[in-house]
Design a protein around this motif. Structure first.
Motif, short mmCIF file in Angstrom:
data_model
loop_
_atom_site.label_atom_id
_atom_site.label_comp_id
_atom_site.label_asym_id
_atom_site.label_seq_id
_atom_site.Cartn_x
_atom_site.Cartn_y
_atom_site.Cartn_z
N UNK A 154 6.36 -9.17 -7.10
CA UNK A 154 6.02 -8.01 -6.18
C UNK A 154 6.42 -6.78 -7.04
N UNK A 155 5.78 -5.62 -6.88
CA UNK A 155 6.18 -4.41 -7.29
C UNK A 155 6.55 -3.58 -6.04
N UNK A 156 7.87 -3.16 -5.86
CA UNK A 156 8.44 -2.51 -4.68
C UNK A 156 8.93 -1.06 -5.15
N UNK A 157 8.52 -0.07 -4.49
CA UNK A 157 9.14 1.39 -4.65
C UNK A 157 10.16 1.50 -3.44
N UNK A 158 11.55 1.54 -3.59
CA UNK A 158 12.32 1.74 -2.24
C UNK A 158 13.62 2.74 -2.64
N UNK A 159 13.45 3.65 -1.76
CA UNK A 159 12.59 3.95 -0.86
C UNK A 159 11.09 4.05 -1.28
N UNK A 160 10.01 3.54 -0.37
CA UNK A 160 8.87 3.60 -0.74
C UNK A 160 8.09 5.13 -0.87
N UNK A 161 6.79 5.18 -0.97
CA UNK A 161 6.21 6.50 -1.05
C UNK A 161 6.09 7.60 0.05
N UNK A 162 6.23 6.78 1.38
CA UNK A 162 6.55 7.58 2.53
C UNK A 162 7.85 8.00 2.70
N UNK A 163 8.76 7.64 1.71
CA UNK A 163 10.14 8.22 1.82
C UNK A 163 11.03 7.29 2.78
N UNK B 137 3.03 20.97 -2.44
CA UNK B 137 3.37 19.39 -2.48
C UNK B 137 2.48 18.56 -2.97
N UNK B 138 2.74 17.34 -3.34
CA UNK B 138 1.80 16.21 -3.50
C UNK B 138 0.80 16.14 -2.32
N UNK B 139 -0.43 16.21 -2.60
CA UNK B 139 -1.35 16.05 -1.41
C UNK B 139 -2.27 14.91 -1.23
N UNK B 140 -3.00 14.36 -0.36
CA UNK B 140 -3.72 13.25 -0.17
C UNK B 140 -3.18 12.12 -1.05
N UNK B 141 -1.74 11.95 -0.88
CA UNK B 141 -1.21 10.72 -1.35
C UNK B 141 0.11 10.45 -0.73
N UNK B 142 0.51 9.48 0.01
CA UNK B 142 -0.04 8.04 -0.33
C UNK B 142 -1.40 7.94 0.47
N UNK B 143 -2.37 6.85 0.10
CA UNK B 143 -3.63 7.09 0.65
C UNK B 143 -3.53 6.53 1.92
N UNK B 144 -2.49 5.94 2.55
CA UNK B 144 -2.54 5.35 3.64
C UNK B 144 -2.18 6.43 4.97
N UNK B 145 -2.00 7.64 4.29
CA UNK B 145 -1.86 8.75 5.59
C UNK B 145 -3.05 9.68 5.19
N UNK B 146 -3.85 9.98 6.26
CA UNK B 146 -5.15 10.97 6.13
C UNK B 146 -4.54 12.27 6.06
N UNK C 19 0.71 -1.06 -0.03
CA UNK C 19 0.01 -0.05 -0.15
C UNK C 19 0.75 1.26 0.00
N UNK C 20 2.05 0.93 0.31
CA UNK C 20 3.04 2.31 0.02
C UNK C 20 3.77 2.41 -1.21
N UNK C 21 3.22 1.64 -2.18
CA UNK C 21 4.07 1.70 -3.64
C UNK C 21 3.57 2.85 -4.29
N UNK C 22 4.34 2.89 -5.37
CA UNK C 22 3.98 4.25 -6.45
C UNK C 22 2.74 3.93 -7.02
N UNK C 23 1.93 4.97 -7.18
CA UNK C 23 0.67 5.23 -7.43
C UNK C 23 0.12 4.55 -8.93
N UNK C 24 1.07 4.48 -9.67
CA UNK C 24 0.49 3.66 -11.09
C UNK C 24 1.01 2.14 -11.25
N UNK C 25 1.49 1.67 -9.98
CA UNK C 25 1.89 0.14 -10.07
C UNK C 25 0.69 -0.68 -10.29
N UNK C 26 -0.51 -0.35 -9.62
CA UNK C 26 -1.57 -1.51 -9.80
C UNK C 26 -2.13 -1.31 -11.20
#
Length: 476
Positions: free
Chosen positions: A202-211, A400-409, A158-165
């Motif tokens: 598995x599709x991994x972003x590393x570091x992930x989208x949380x940085x 900045x980018x807002x409302x993404x990643x979705x796992x952070x309100x 759920x912390x992967x880059x947005x276009x992966x799915x």
């Protein structure tokens, strides 16, 4: 009927009609029966009009551009000059003997990118990051088809880059999402729970989208390979690790790079971009063709890859982007790692200065970017992350980018890149602190922002539901 334009003043511009031309050879239905209705404006006023419009746009040449996950770093202008050199302005169908310089550049860029990633073979064809993702997924799918294994699933944290799915789905896979742990990294127990013989990768972003760097990436690699699965590395955040580690060392099999991010070529507005895909040795025969090779005397395009997925783009990719990326690599050389070092330093500096004023959902050392939350401001004064982003526009800063990643309100994802000096970072910090303070004592000022931009606060709900996408000429 008279056509009305805002700038039209009755001045003659350029006459586009030559009345002496005999048009009898054209069918009557193809001829206009009334005037075209162009504005009557001088050439000078036309130039001023478009300059005024361009001044309304924000760009990195105007101010700070901390667009998280997009790596909007400064693009050296010398790269633009080099890409415009006459020798590179050739037709893509020209004979190889007449394109040796261009082919040599692509061959050398392939070698440089392989050294930087640690991988074994590469294609320069894909035209963007998501295009590279899809290319990588197509390679993985054909690999398993070739060895007669029907693997239908791709795991995406759920912390992967947005276009992966979307990329995996377009390649024909089903998506399995796994949750992050309390540290913002892949939950190994969640990963183990979904691993089976249906999993292709598995599709991994590393570091992930949380940085945050995935510290257990080697364990993830062992688990996936023991399951007969592959690892895909999303290169969106590669700017954080250049020269310090690479996807091959982490155990990845396929990797895409965003040349328009990490290697400093302009992007946005739909392009251009470049998303080369590199692979380990066992996947090299699956790459798109052609690959540029060198036989010791001549550079040539190689087409005979046994399992190639075929072309994913016409010709050989966005060539001007490749030129700029190659120039950037040559300029920095071994100092590429300094770019990553400064990007990580800048991000941690901002994070530490701002975490007193905004929620920091994951208080971990970050890499090149980090994610704050506007949840505190929204709860206390009704000021949302969107309001904060709009208020930043008054501070000569792109939101900045807002409302993404979705796992952070109420997420606020900030990436300063290595381009900015401390003085500009301090300006941003002060602006963010001022917004946080105003949200407490005078929330209306933030709720009504922006105040100084060419276009002020808009009704976004109406704009989304009833978009006005066409210029309408008025008549009277």
């Amino acid at each position: 009927m008279k056509t009305i334009f805002e700038k039209s003043n009755g001045t003659d511009g350029i006459n586009l009609t030559d009345e002496k031309i005999n048009l009898d050879f054209l069918p009557q239905e193809f001829l206009r029966t009334k005037e075209l209705g162009l504005p009557q404006v001088s050439e000078l006023e036309v130039m001023r009009h478009y300059k005024e419009l361009s001044d309304m746009n924000f760009c990195i040449e105007k101010g700070f551009y901390p667009l998280g996950s997009c790596t909007m770093k400064y693009n050296p202008k010398v790269n633009e000059f080099l890409a415009s050199l006459e020798g590179f302005n050739i037709h893509p169908n020209v004979d190889e003997d007449m394109a040796q310089g261009s082919l040599k550049l692509m061959y050398n860029l392939q070698k440089e990118l392989l050294e930087i990633t640690g991988m074994d073979a590469i294609t320069l064809q894909p035209s963007a990051g998501a295009h590279g993702e899809m290319t990588g997924m197509m390679i993985i799918k054909k690999y398993f088809d070739t060895i007669d294994q029907k693997r239908t699933k791709v795991i995406i944290p759920d912390s992967a880059h947005g276009t992966n799915p979307a990329s995996a789905k377009m390649a024909g896979f089903d998506i399995v999402e796994i949750k992050s742990n309390a540290n913002g990294q892949v939950d190994l127990d969640a990963l183990k729970a979904v691993l089976n013989e249906d999993v292709a990768a598995i599709m991994l972003t590393n570091p992930n989208t949380l940085g945050i760097f995935e510290e257990q990436v080697e364990e993830i690699s062992k688990l996936m390979h023991a399951n007969g699965s592959l690892l895909y590395y999303d290169g969106a955040n590669f700017n954080a690790i250049m020269g310090y580690t690479n996807p091959k060392k982490m155990g990845f099999d396929v990797v895409h790079l965003n040349l328009h991010k990490t290697f400093s070529t302009p992007h946005g507005g739909g392009g251009p971009g470049a998303g080369p895909v590199a692979v380990v040795d066992k996947l090299k025969e699956f790459l798109p063709v052609p690959i540029v090779e060198f036989d010791g005397k001549k550079y040539f395009k190689k087409y005979d890859l046994k399992y190639s997925i075929g072309n994913v783009k016409s010709f050989y990719g966005n060539f001007s982007v490749l030129v700029k990326a190659y120039a950037y690599i040559l300029m920095l050389g071994k100092n590429l790692k300094n770019a990553s070092e400064n990007a990580v330093l800048n991000a941690n500096y901002l994070k530490e200065k701002l975490k007193k004023y905004y929620e920091l959902p994951y208080d971990e050392p970050c890499m090149h970017e980090f994610v704050l939350s506007g949840e505190k401001q929204k709860h206390e004064s009704g000021v949302s992350t969107l309001n904060i982003a709009k208020a930043l526009m008054d501070g000569n800063t792109h939101p900045p980018t807002v409302y993404f990643p979705l796992i952070v309100h109420e997420a606020i994802m900030i990436e300063p890149t290595e381009s900015e000096q401390k003085e500009k970072l301090d300006e941003f910090i002060n602006t963010m602190i001022e917004i946080a303070n105003e949200a407490k004592i005078n929330p209306e000022k933030i709720l009504s922002a922006p105040h100084t931009t060419p276009v002020k606060k808009i009704d976004e709900v109406t704009a989304a539901r009833h978009p006005d996408l066409k210029y309408t000429i008025k008549e009277k």
